[in-house]
Design a protein around this motif. Structure first.
Motif, PDB file in Angstrom:
ATOM      1  N   ASP A 222       0.835  -1.201   0.000  1.00  0.00           N
ATOM      2  CA  ASP A 222       0.000   0.000   0.000  1.00  0.00           C
ATOM      3  C   ASP A 222       0.870   1.252   0.000  1.00  0.00           C
ATOM      4  O   ASP A 222       2.052   1.196   0.379  1.00  0.00           O
ATOM      5  N   HIS A 224       0.364   5.702   0.648  1.00  0.00           N
ATOM      6  CA  HIS A 224      -0.470   6.887   0.908  1.00  0.00           C
ATOM      7  C   HIS A 224       0.395   8.140   0.908  1.00  0.00           C
ATOM      8  O   HIS A 224       1.544   8.109   1.358  1.00  0.00           O
ATOM      9  N   HIS A 256      -3.489  -1.536   6.184  1.00  0.00           N
ATOM     10  CA  HIS A 256      -4.013  -1.836   4.842  1.00  0.00           C
ATOM     11  C   HIS A 256      -3.178  -2.921   4.148  1.00  0.00           C
ATOM     12  O   HIS A 256      -3.729  -3.862   3.565  1.00  0.00           O
TER      13      HIS A 256
HETATM   14 MG    MG Z   1      -4.543   2.196   1.765  1.00  0.00          MG
END
Ligand code: MG
Length: 368
Positions: A222, A224, A256
């Motif tokens: 993941d 961000h 995540h």
């Molecule tokens: Mg995420």
């Protein structure tokens, strides 16, 4: 939609194994619990009735959503089954032997598809060994053509089965009482693994099967964006930082990646599919809450998560002093190891624009 009470006949004395075999453990679980847990994971099963021996008391630890009730049996199998049938509340019942731990959900579904309000269903297997009859010391051969052995669960409309068992209490199984009452009896294919643990050798075979696990590994990743004015949360832990991660949920990049690793190992859809960013329900969602949902999906498929390992790549802020707190927070779900890497000033994470996380998870499932 038809709903089912799953009745486990565990009221017998089981003396051939030198004790009450239904309460002996197989890979750490009592024999009856194997089929009870499989039933609890089967659609349309609404309750589990465990028929325990007469005069015994038992309130087993039980954490599934489908409730389990223990009721006492009687002096004979038919009386025990009747107590279970009377305690049940659904229109249809599946009556199962506690001593058959390896019946699968696939079998339960085949039986559910074949039952009707007039017809009961039994699982059968063709006799594969040659048969002999021995009478007065004389051996004669028996033609096995058309002969089948019967297994459980056996599935019936509940009220009609109560009548049948009352009328024919000495029947060898519920199917015999049902058939003698003049009702239609259907059959589906049984399963070789669904054998009955009766004598000592069976327990040896059952233990060997129960301890066989399949292991799978899942991968998650993941990213961000890191911006001012957002909270920074990793593994459910609030991190002191002037920059936080941007996202629809709480943007917990570690949780995540771990969720996708766990879902991947179980062969389930990823979090983008389960919790889409377009869905307002997930705005600012607590990712640990989403992880609880992921774990219940994964556990419902029979998987347990043995271990996970993750690497977070971030130039800022310094994270290593939070390691212990993050590991503790995630220990609610499974044992986890966390590593932090700076990006050596390279790429977007190295320039402090984002954080990334890579995770792997190891999952195991008993082969049933
Ligand atoms: Mg995420």
């Amino acid at each position: 939609m038809r709903e089912y009470s799953f009745i486990i006949a565990a009221g017998g004395q089981g003396t051939r194994l030198g004790g009450k075999k239904q309460f002996m453990t197989l890979a750490g679980r009592e024999l009856w619990r194997w089929s009870a847990e499989t039933a609890a994971m089967t659609d349309r099963v609404r309750e589990i009735i465990l028929v325990i021996p007469q005069n015994e008391s038992l309130s087993p630890e039980w954490t599934h959503d489908v409730p389990l009730h223990a009721v006492n049996g009687g002096s004979e199998r038919a009386l025990s089954v009747l107590n279970g049938l009377n305690a049940a509340t659904c229109d249809y019942v599946m009556v199962h032997d506690a001593a058959r731990p390896f019946a699968t959900r696939g079998l339960f579904r085949r039986l559910m598809d074949a039952v009707s309000e007039d017809a009961g269903v039994v699982p059968v297997l063709p006799v594969s060994d040659a048969l002999k009859r021995i009478e007065g010391g004389e051996v004669s051969c028996v033609d096995r053509e058309g002969l089948y052995i019967t297994q459980t669960p056996q599935v019936f409309p509940r009220l009609k089965l109560i009548e049948a068992v009352r009328c024919f209490p000495s029947a060898k199984d519920e199917a015999e009482a049902w058939e003698k009452s003049g009702h239609e009896l259907r059959h589906v294919d049984g399963e070789r693994m669904n054998f009955k643990v009766t004598v000592g050798d069976d327990m040896t075979i059952a233990r060997a099967l129960a301890e066989r696990r399949i292991t799978r590994t899942g991968l998650g990743w993941d990213i961000h964006r890191l911006i001012p004015g957002r909270r920074l949360i990793l593994g459910g832990v609030r991190i002191e930082s002037p920059l936080g991660l941007l996202g629809h949920s709480d943007a917990d990049v570690l949780t995540h990646a771990l969720m996708d690793a766990v879902l991947g190992g179980a062969g389930l859809p990823d979090i983008g599919t389960l919790f889409p960013a377009s869905d307002e329900r997930f705005r600012d969602a607590d990712s640990l809450g989403l992880m609880r949902e992921v774990m219940s999906l994964v556990n419902a498929e029979g998987w347990t998560v043995d271990f996970a390992d993750a690497v977070i790549t971030a130039q800022v802020p310094r994270l290593s002093k939070y390691r212990e707190e993050i590991v503790h927070s995630l220990s609610e779900f499974f044992p986890v190891n966390i590593k932090f890497k700076s990006a050596e000033g390279l790429d977007d994470s190295g320039r402090g624009m984002c954080m990334t996380c890579r995770a792997v998870a190891t999952l195991g499932r008993v082969i049933v």
